[in-house]
Design a protein around this motif. Sequence first.
Motif, short mmCIF file in Angstrom:
data_model
loop_
_atom_site.label_atom_id
_atom_site.label_comp_id
_atom_site.label_asym_id
_atom_site.label_seq_id
_atom_site.Cartn_x
_atom_site.Cartn_y
_atom_site.Cartn_z
N PRO A 42 2.20 14.78 -0.22
CA PRO A 42 1.82 13.43 0.53
C PRO A 42 3.26 12.38 0.55
O PRO A 42 3.20 11.85 1.38
CB PRO A 42 0.81 13.09 -0.45
N LEU A 43 4.08 12.53 -0.45
CA LEU A 43 5.22 11.76 -0.46
C LEU A 43 6.03 12.18 0.63
O LEU A 43 6.52 11.28 1.46
CB LEU A 43 6.03 12.03 -1.82
N LEU A 60 0.86 -1.21 0.17
CA LEU A 60 -0.05 0.05 -0.10
C LEU A 60 0.70 1.22 -0.22
O LEU A 60 0.51 2.27 -0.75
CB LEU A 60 -0.99 -0.10 1.37
N VAL A 61 1.95 1.20 0.79
CA VAL A 61 2.87 2.36 0.74
C VAL A 61 3.45 2.72 -0.52
O VAL A 61 3.61 3.65 -1.12
CB VAL A 61 3.71 2.08 2.01
N ALA A 62 4.05 1.54 -1.20
CA ALA A 62 4.62 1.61 -2.52
C ALA A 62 3.61 2.12 -3.59
O ALA A 62 4.18 2.97 -4.49
CB ALA A 62 5.16 0.20 -2.70
N LEU A 63 2.36 1.81 -3.55
CA LEU A 63 1.48 2.06 -4.47
C LEU A 63 1.12 3.76 -4.18
O LEU A 63 1.00 4.12 -5.17
CB LEU A 63 0.13 1.28 -4.07
N THR A 64 1.01 4.07 -2.95
CA THR A 64 0.83 5.43 -2.61
C THR A 64 2.00 6.25 -3.08
O THR A 64 1.65 7.48 -3.80
CB THR A 64 0.42 5.63 -1.16
N LEU A 65 3.12 5.90 -2.80
CA LEU A 65 4.23 6.48 -3.53
C LEU A 65 4.33 6.61 -5.05
O LEU A 65 4.56 7.70 -5.39
CB LEU A 65 5.68 5.91 -2.67
N LEU A 66 3.97 5.62 -5.58
CA LEU A 66 4.23 5.54 -7.06
C LEU A 66 3.03 6.49 -7.54
O LEU A 66 3.40 7.20 -8.42
CB LEU A 66 3.82 4.22 -7.60
N THR A 67 1.82 6.51 -7.00
CA THR A 67 0.64 7.46 -7.58
C THR A 67 1.13 8.95 -7.43
O THR A 67 0.91 9.54 -8.14
CB THR A 67 -0.58 7.06 -6.83
N ALA A 68 1.69 9.07 -5.99
CA ALA A 68 1.99 10.67 -5.82
C ALA A 68 2.83 10.95 -6.42
O ALA A 68 2.97 12.24 -7.33
CB ALA A 68 2.40 10.55 -4.50
N THR A 69 3.99 10.46 -6.96
CA THR A 69 5.28 10.82 -8.06
C THR A 69 4.56 10.89 -9.38
O THR A 69 5.04 11.90 -10.03
CB THR A 69 6.43 9.79 -7.94
N GLN A 70 3.96 10.02 -9.72
CA GLN A 70 3.26 10.12 -11.26
C GLN A 70 2.53 11.46 -11.39
O GLN A 70 2.27 11.69 -12.33
CB GLN A 70 2.50 8.90 -11.82
N GLN A 71 1.76 11.85 -10.25
CA GLN A 71 0.76 12.80 -10.32
C GLN A 71 1.80 14.27 -9.81
O GLN A 71 0.72 15.20 -9.98
CB GLN A 71 -0.32 12.86 -9.47
N GLY A 72 2.87 13.97 -9.66
CA GLY A 72 3.58 15.48 -9.15
C GLY A 72 3.32 15.89 -7.90
O GLY A 72 3.47 17.05 -7.73
#
Length: 215
Positions: free
Chosen positions: A59-60, A43-55
């Motif tokens: 949250p990161l 869940l943490v990895a998915l949240t980080l990946l989503t946050a970085t893709q959206q700029g």
Amino acid sequence: MSRNPRNPIFPAGVDLPAAGGGGPLVRLWRARSELLLVLTLALVALTLLTATQQGRWVPLLLLTSAISVPAATRMGRNWIAAHFWCVFSRHRLQRVCLETTMHTRAGRIPLVLWITPTTTGEKALILTRAGISAEKFEAYSEEIAAACWARSVNVYRHRTRAQLLIVEIVRRDEVPGADAPGLDRLYGRRAWVSLRPDLEEPPDLRTQVMLSQVG
């Protein structure tokens, strides 16, 4: 002649199922800590990946701080180490049951319902299976201590429910402030009876504090 709990309880020459049997729910229960950790990391990895893709960097930064700051403090490291030993001891307790006679004819082992840190190690609340008693755990206390890399092991039986017992794993001297709310607070110390005549019954926590203040 008194019965020796260490003796085999199964007849010789009879093929028995391999120890450690259990349905999918039992296996999931045994691996609950590891599954929860993997789920959290995913869940943490998915949240980080989503946050970085959206700029979205705020949250990161908040998420990485929430993870790294506790690990950088002494209290956080102690908490991580204490719960690591809980998971380690739970698996070693299950292994001792598999390698000894502390399992049923069907290969089922006792359930470790809960394990919590203490000032000297860990305490595990165990629900026994039919044919297994607290006396058998006491008979294998040395094997349990060796398997858990501990100094010693104390076994306590519930006063009114013989199927419940506590295995106290002692691995170090008492560390002030390391105790966490757990078995003692939920079930009370007076509900448990030591299986060793030379080991006094654990006093109530308030009594301990009063005696230390008087001394």
